[in-house]
Design an enzyme around this catalytic site. Structure first.
Site, PDB file in Angstrom:
ATOM      1  N   ASP A 115       0.834  -1.196   0.000  1.00  0.00           N
ATOM      2  CA  ASP A 115       0.000   0.000   0.000  1.00  0.00           C
ATOM      3  C   ASP A 115       0.875   1.254   0.000  1.00  0.00           C
ATOM      4  O   ASP A 115       1.597   1.490   0.974  1.00  0.00           O
ATOM      5  CB  ASP A 115      -0.848  -0.090   1.287  1.00  0.00           C
ATOM      6  CG  ASP A 115      -1.926   0.949   1.374  1.00  0.00           C
ATOM      7  OD1 ASP A 115      -2.148   1.667   0.383  1.00  0.00           O
ATOM      8  OD2 ASP A 115      -2.568   1.020   2.440  1.00  0.00           O
ATOM      9  N   ASP A 168     -10.391   4.221  -0.849  1.00  0.00           N
ATOM     10  CA  ASP A 168     -11.067   3.188  -0.062  1.00  0.00           C
ATOM     11  C   ASP A 168     -12.580   3.286  -0.250  1.00  0.00           C
ATOM     12  O   ASP A 168     -13.162   4.374  -0.121  1.00  0.00           O
ATOM     13  CB  ASP A 168     -10.764   3.377   1.433  1.00  0.00           C
ATOM     14  CG  ASP A 168      -9.296   3.120   1.761  1.00  0.00           C
ATOM     15  OD1 ASP A 168      -8.475   3.047   0.833  1.00  0.00           O
ATOM     16  OD2 ASP A 168      -8.990   2.994   2.957  1.00  0.00           O
TER      17      ASP A 168
HETATM   18  C1  GLA Z   1      -5.279   2.269   3.232  1.00  0.00           C
HETATM   19  C2  GLA Z   1      -5.809   1.194   2.312  1.00  0.00           C
HETATM   20  C3  GLA Z   1      -6.841   0.354   3.065  1.00  0.00           C
HETATM   21  C4  GLA Z   1      -6.213  -0.260   4.294  1.00  0.00           C
HETATM   22  C5  GLA Z   1      -5.591   0.828   5.162  1.00  0.00           C
HETATM   23  C6  GLA Z   1      -4.764   0.262   6.290  1.00  0.00           C
HETATM   24  O1  GLA Z   1      -6.273   3.178   3.581  1.00  0.00           O
HETATM   25  O2  GLA Z   1      -6.381   1.763   1.175  1.00  0.00           O
HETATM   26  O3  GLA Z   1      -7.379  -0.648   2.222  1.00  0.00           O
HETATM   27  O4  GLA Z   1      -5.225  -1.187   3.895  1.00  0.00           O
HETATM   28  O5  GLA Z   1      -4.741   1.675   4.405  1.00  0.00           O
HETATM   29  O6  GLA Z   1      -4.182   1.251   7.064  1.00  0.00           O
END
Ligand code: GLA
Length: 424
Positions: A158, A224
């Site tokens: 990520d 997200d």
């Molecule tokens: C980001 C990602 C999420 C999750 C969070 C974890 O927001 O997009 O899917 O993995 O980090 O902190």
């Protein structure tokens, strides 16, 4: 062609479909399905909850329906690396360690997924919800070896850093891809190139804008997804200083214009069916329903299937309603998602209703009639409206009932109907 050559050619094709390749990509035969800890447990995830989720995948029939990857998202690690620089699990929340967790999952016919970030801090560390700086920066090869040693099958990697160009991010992601390849263990690489600051007004900072061929197996295409219908509320959160989030409708709208690629799957983010806004730290002041209404939950699953997207459930599987279980395990919808064909797309509009179509590998066509609006719409499955000829039969994928071409279909507000159409 002599028989031996035919056999060898088929064998090479089969290996290319599911084995490790020179590039380090795993070359999946279909978008992965599974469960991810983030949407239900966030940073509070622990070993018992992952065990319970794994057991529930088995007992509810979800594993046998295809949900095999169990991905432990952010916050599983000790906030400090060991003296030799290696990652280790948080001793309080994962006391038995990650290798034992991997064995637990593998013993149940499941696959083991884990989370990391390429910079010095994971997303929760950047957001201040978890202490320490245990991102992979400076430890890429070492972390890849650790994951392989633990039996990891899937890495969610990520970005979660300052805005960067596609080229910069590609270099960083590719370093992990190479490190994973060098371990000799096939590990699916799922990247999220959306930085925390990904700004809807700057499309180039959002993952779906780039071509990530050769960099990963799965590429997140946006922010997200939360259990919300559209991004009016998401925008409110953005302008109030939090990171950007998206709803179902705006994610579908964005996905409609993102190109499909041969060597990776676009990932519009995880399923939010049966997940609650409260576990995602949503501001209590916003007056929105806590869970997606049933019709909108169906929209997410069906449209993700039309897009050929990864299906990562995120709900607490130990408290799943029968309705949620039946939706998530719907064999007809999963068959569309996992079909070998190219993803579908929007082919037209009739009034408010969007028509989406996906040509399936066996010659059938999946047709989704999607009403994104908050008022009802009516449509017929006829040649004039959506190109279904007189000799075609349509079956409602979720109910199994056949649908006559000229009977009106009433589409409730924010809903979808999915048909499998066979002609001739
Ligand atoms: C980001 C990602 C999420 C999750 C969070 C974890 O927001 O997009 O899917 O993995 O980090 O902190």
């Amino acid at each position: 062609m002599p028989a031996l050559i035919v056999v060898l050619t088929l064998l090479a094709g089969a290996l290319a479909a599911c084995g490790s390749s020179d590039s380090g990509l795993v070359r999946l035969a279909a978008p992965p399905m599974g469960w991810n800890s983030w949407n239900a447990f966030g940073c509070g995830i622990n070993q018992d909850e992952v065990h319970a989720a794994a057991d529930a995948l088995v007992s509810t029939g979800m594993r046998d329906a295809g949900y095999r990857y169990v991905v432990v998202d952010d916050c599983w690690f000790d906030p400090a690396r060991a003296a030799d620089g290696s990652l280790r699990s948080n001793p309080t929340t994962f006391p038995d360690g990650m290798a034992a967790l991997g064995r637990y999952l593998h013993d149940r016919g499941l696959k083991f997924g884990i989370y990391e970030s390429p910079s010095s801090r994971t997303c929760a560390q950047v957001n201040g919800t978890y202490t320490g700086s245990t991102g992979s920066a400076g430890h890429v090869a070492q972390d890849a070896r650790t994951f392989a040693k633990w039996g990891v099958d899937f890495l969610k990697y990520d970005w979660c850093g300052p805005p960067a160009s596609t080229d910069q991010m590609r270099r960083v992601f590719s370093a992990m891809r190479t490190a994973l390849r060098d371990t000799g263990r096939p590990i699916v690489l799922s990247i999220n190139p959306n930085s925390v600051e990904a700004n809807p007004a700057m499309p180039e900072t959002i993952g779906g804008a780039g071509d990530w061929s050769g960099a990963a197996d799965l590429v997140r295409t946006g922010q997200d997804v939360y259990p919300l219908w559209d991004n009016a509320i998401a925008d409110w959160v953005y302008t109030n200083g939090s990171y950007t989030i998206a709803g179902i409708r705006d994610t579908i709208e964005r996905s409609a214009s993102i190109a499909a690629h041969d060597d990776y799957y676009n990932d519009p983010d995880m399923l939010v069916i049966g997940t609650s806004l409260s576990t995602l730290g949503f501001p209590a002041s916003a007056s929105v329903p806590s869970y997606l209404p049933d019709a909108q939950a169906r929209v997410q699953l069906v449209m993700w299937a039309m897009l050929g997207a990864p299906l990562m459930a995120g709900n607490d599987l130990t408290r799943m309603s029968d309705q949620t279980r039946m939706l998530l395990t719907s064999p007809g919808v999963i068959a569309v998602d996992q079909d070998r064909s190219a993803p579908g797309g929007r082919t037209g509009r009739v009034g408010d209703i969007e028509v989406w179509s996906r040509q399936l590998a066996d010659g059938d066509r999946a047709v989704a009639l999607f009403n994104p609006e908050t008022r009802s719409g009516t449509l017929e499955l006829d040649a004039q409206a959506i190109g279904i000829a007189a000799d075609c039969r349509a079956t409602d994928v979720l109910t199994g009932r056949s649908q006559s071409r000229d009977a009106p279909i009433i589409l409730a507000p924010t809903s979808v109907e999915l048909y499998r159409v066979r002609c001739g």
